[in-house]
Every structure is written in structure tokens, then in C-alpha cells.
Design a protein around this motif. Structure first.
Motif: not given
Length: 202
Positions: A1-5, A52-53, A155-157, A162-164
Motif C-alpha cells: 500500500m505504501q508503494l501504491d501511494h 511500467l510500474l 522487492s518492494e524495497e 527506484l521510484v524515489e
């Protein structure tokens, strides 16, 4: 959920940057035009990573593959604006800079050292993550080997990192665009104002 946000925020950032870039006139200056061209390409890479993500079937390896070109293109823009000689700009427009990402980042970091402004602040604020990617060599293959089974998803980490990093490069690009745009159009406004004063004095 944190990644979705985080991805939703990244997409909102991409829309905001695109809205600021799109439809703006190009300055009558080849250094500025070359730098803005690079910034536009870097922003496209940022958008590509997000798409892509956020796909129903995320394409992680391809998203990770775009972060290198995003960083390199953003730092090409900064190098063109802050570091390149007129001769190097001419060469860039025909053959590229011929510099590695490490060389670009090092030269730009040196040029921004001690400066105020948002670009320098962003580079300093994200230097640890940026230098880890640029100076530690290729790390994508290691991501695949961290798991005990074959899996197309990172992994989500790793994806969060990458996104950051991609977001920070997008924000750096926006800050650079504003620097270039403001410098050029302030000069144009001043020139128009001088012309108007001359006409009024006649």
C-alpha cells in the motif's frame, strides 16, 4: 500500500512537470535549447518508469533499465548548462558529450558545489542514493539473485528506492528547467523594456 501511494504521488509529479514544460516557447539560445531537450527526454523516462510500474502486470526489469538513461540525460542537461564550453556544445549537438555518467555527475557536482538554489540542494539532498547508483556499478542483476526463486517482480524495497531516485531526478530536471527558463525570459523582458524606454524617449 505504501508503494501504491508513492507511485500515485510520482504520477502526480509527472503530470505537474509535463504541464509546466508543454507548450512553452524555446529560447533563442542553443545551450538552453540543448539542455531543455535533454530535460524533456529525462522527464519522458520518468513517465516511462511510472507507467511500467503501475501496469496491471508490472514490468520491473524494464523500469529499472530506464533509471540509468534518466540520470544520464538529466546530468547531460546540467553539464550543458553549467559546464560545457561553446566547442563542447557544438560537439554535443552532432555527436553527444562523449562522457560517462560518472564524469557527468562529477563535473556537475563540482560546478554546483557551494551554490545556492534548488538544483544544488536536490543534488546534495540525494547525493548518497545517486552516488550509490552511479559509482557502485550495475546492481540490477543482484536484485534477481536476492530471492530464492525465479520471480519477475523485484522487492518492494528495491522498487521504492527506484521510484524515489527517479522522482528526485524529475524534481532536479524541473528545477533546472525553471533556472534556464527564468534566466532567458528575464533577459528577454529586460531587452523589451529597454527598447520600450528608447522608443518613448524619441
Amino acid at each position: 500500500m505504501q508503494l501504491d501511494h508513492l507511485l500515485a504521488k510520482a504520477q502526480s509529479l509527472a503530470y505537474r512537470i509535463s504541464a509546466e514544460y508543454n507548450g512553452q516557447p524555446l529560447p533563442d539560445d542553443r545551450r538552453a535549447c540543448a539542455a531543455i531537450g535533454c530535460l524533456t527526454v529525462a522527464q519522458q523516462h520518468h513517465c516511462g518508469i511510472i507507467l511500467l510500474l503501475r501496469n496491471d502486470m508490472p514490468v520491473h526489469a524494464s523500469a529499472f533499465a530506464l533509471i540509468g538513461p534518466q540520470i544520464e540525460t538529466a546530468f547531460n542537461a546540467l553539464w550543458l548548462w553549467y559546464c560545457a564550453t561553446e566547442e563542447e556544445i557544438t560537439r554535443y549537438l552532432s555527436d553527444g558529450s562523449g562522457k560517462s555518467m560518472r564524469q557527468l555527475v562529477t563535473q556537475v557536482d563540482s560546478a554546483l558545489a557551494g551554490r545556492d538554489g534548488q538544483e544544488a540542494a536536490i543534488v546534495r539532498g540525494h547525493w548518497a542514493r545517486l552516488s550509490d547508483f552511479v559509482f557502485s556499478g550495475e546492481r540490477r542483476i543482484r536484485r534477481w539473485l536476492d530471492a530464492n526463486e525465479v520471480d519477475a517482480l523485484y522487492s518492494e524495497e528495491a522498487v521504492t528506492e527506484l521510484v524515489e531516485l527517479s522522482n528526485s531526478m524529475a524534481e532536479l530536471g524541473l528545477a533546472s528547467y525553471r533556472t534556464i527558463h527564468d534566466k532567458h525570459f528575464t533577459a528577454v523582458r529586460n531587452e523589451l523594456a529597454r527598447g520600450l524606454r528608447v522608443d518613448q524617449a524619441k
